[in-house]
Design a protein around this motif. Structure first.
Motif, short mmCIF file in Angstrom:
data_model
loop_
_atom_site.label_atom_id
_atom_site.label_comp_id
_atom_site.label_asym_id
_atom_site.label_seq_id
_atom_site.Cartn_x
_atom_site.Cartn_y
_atom_site.Cartn_z
N VAL A 1 14.98 36.67 5.67
CA VAL A 1 13.79 37.36 5.97
C VAL A 1 13.21 37.67 4.83
N ASP A 2 13.90 38.45 3.92
CA ASP A 2 13.35 38.87 2.54
C ASP A 2 13.91 38.03 1.34
N TYR A 3 14.48 36.79 1.79
CA TYR A 3 14.64 36.03 0.68
C TYR A 3 13.68 35.54 -0.32
N GLU A 4 13.64 35.71 -1.55
CA GLU A 4 12.39 35.28 -2.51
C GLU A 4 13.13 34.72 -3.78
N PRO A 5 13.74 33.52 -3.61
CA PRO A 5 14.30 33.08 -5.02
C PRO A 5 13.06 32.31 -5.74
N SER A 6 13.20 31.92 -6.96
CA SER A 6 12.45 31.49 -7.96
C SER A 6 11.92 30.14 -7.45
N PHE A 7 12.59 29.28 -6.57
CA PHE A 7 12.20 28.12 -6.16
C PHE A 7 11.36 27.99 -4.74
N GLY A 8 11.20 29.09 -4.14
CA GLY A 8 10.65 29.38 -2.91
C GLY A 8 9.27 29.92 -3.24
N ASP B 1 7.02 20.81 0.66
CA ASP B 1 5.95 20.90 1.75
C ASP B 1 4.95 21.90 1.06
N ASP B 2 3.64 22.15 1.69
CA ASP B 2 2.59 22.98 1.28
C ASP B 2 3.07 24.61 1.55
N ASP B 3 3.92 24.54 2.52
CA ASP B 3 4.60 25.87 2.75
C ASP B 3 5.16 26.53 1.63
N GLY B 4 5.77 25.68 0.67
CA GLY B 4 6.33 26.25 -0.59
C GLY B 4 8.05 26.29 -0.32
N TRP B 5 8.50 26.12 0.74
CA TRP B 5 9.66 26.01 1.26
C TRP B 5 10.34 24.76 1.62
N THR B 6 9.86 24.02 2.76
CA THR B 6 10.48 23.05 3.34
C THR B 6 10.59 21.81 2.33
N LEU B 7 11.91 21.33 1.93
CA LEU B 7 12.19 20.41 1.15
C LEU B 7 12.36 18.93 1.99
N ARG B 8 11.78 18.00 1.94
CA ARG B 8 11.66 16.80 2.38
C ARG B 8 12.15 15.59 1.57
N SER B 9 12.67 14.42 2.19
CA SER B 9 12.90 13.06 1.63
C SER B 9 11.40 12.71 1.28
N ALA B 10 11.49 12.33 -0.14
CA ALA B 10 10.05 11.68 -0.69
C ALA B 10 9.65 10.22 -0.16
N THR B 11 10.41 9.57 0.71
CA THR B 11 10.16 8.50 1.35
C THR B 11 9.79 8.69 2.70
N GLY B 12 10.13 9.86 3.10
CA GLY B 12 10.07 10.00 4.72
C GLY B 12 11.06 9.88 5.61
N CYS B 13 12.27 9.37 4.99
CA CYS B 13 13.13 9.01 5.71
C CYS B 13 14.07 10.22 6.55
#
Length: 259
Positions: free
Chosen positions: A58-65, A221-233
């Motif tokens: 809930v309060d997680y706020e790392p540098s990558f997110g 993603d634009d949400d700044g958090w969700t990490l996806r495969s670059a190819t959509g796989c």
């Protein structure tokens, strides 16, 4: 920071691990076609609160997110693999879902993730990918014990994933846990045996092999958090928290029914 837990703290860690596992299994059972990801987040919140625990997200706020995360569980679907921010999306038959949950109970954290396919007829390729991450996780756990080094675990995990035909991304991997969710040492999903931090009884590690079907490249993603495969796989992710014991390693994030 690397924490070595006392026997009292390890007993609490087992309680936390069982809670995490039970919540994940309950969420899996409830995740059918038409289930909304926001409902999964709300169900997880209710179970965490009822247990007197706290979500680590809930309060997680790392540098990558783009924090704080603001939700109780990570919900990643199909091409999303890590840090999936719950959103207004209803699951469809055949969707590949990864749920990742970290909880603190009694001051000790446990972290686990599962992947599964919605419905009764999962695509064979998705099943194979999930199975590969589970086998890699088992190999990493089997390599763990007093005197082993982090590189031994990373090598064991990476060998299974590579042999199954998947490229291995080393940007994100396993990690130490204890009083907080993310601690040293980092446990890459590929590595060289005999290298890295030597394991000691009382150390808690979250091992988490994950793969993408045809790439090792991530996009955010634009949400700044969700990490996806670059190819959509499609992607898959499996994780357990383990405790290093004098005799080897104990899985802490098994559901109550399997203890």
């Amino acid at each position: 920071m690397i924490e070595i837990l006392s026997p009292t703290e390890l007993a609490r860690a087992k309680e936390t691990g069982a809670l995490v596992a039970d919540i994940l299994q309950t969420m899996k059972a409830r995740s059918t076609a038409g289930t909304n990801l926001l409902d999964i987040d709300d169900w997880a919140r209710a179970m965490i609160v009822e247990a007197g625990a706290e979500s680590c997200y809930v309060d997680y706020e790392p540098s990558f997110g783009r924090g704080p995360f603001g939700h109780y569980i990570c919900t990643s679907v199909n091409d999303a693999v890590l840090h999936g921010l719950p959103r207004d999306y209803s699951l469809a038959d055949g969707d590949l879902v990864s749920l990742d949950l970290a909880v603190s109970l009694g001051g000790v954290v446990a972290d686990s993730a599962i992947s599964f396919v919605v419905g009764d007829s999962p695509p064979a390729e998705s099943v194979a990918m999930i199975t590969a991450t589970e086998r890699a996780l088992a190999a990493g756990i089997a390599a763990a014990g007093p005197g082993a080094r982090i590189g031994d675990l990373s090598h064991a995990i990476g060998q299974v994933l590579s042999a199954a035909g998947y490229e291995v991304n080393t940007e994100f991997g396993g990690h130490g846990v204890g009083s907080t969710m993310h601690q040293e040492p980092h446990v890459s999903n590929a590595g060289r045996p005999g290298r890295g931090y030597p394991l000691r009884p009382g150390l808690l590690l979250a091992l988490e092999p994950w793969v993408m079907a045809d790439t090792a490249e991530l996009v955010t993603d634009d949400d700044g958090w969700t990490l996806r495969s670059a190819t959509g796989c499609r992607t898959a992710h499996s994780e357990h928290t383990i405790a290093i014991t004098p005799d080897g390693a104990e899985i802490l994030t098994l559901p109550t029914s399997r203890r």
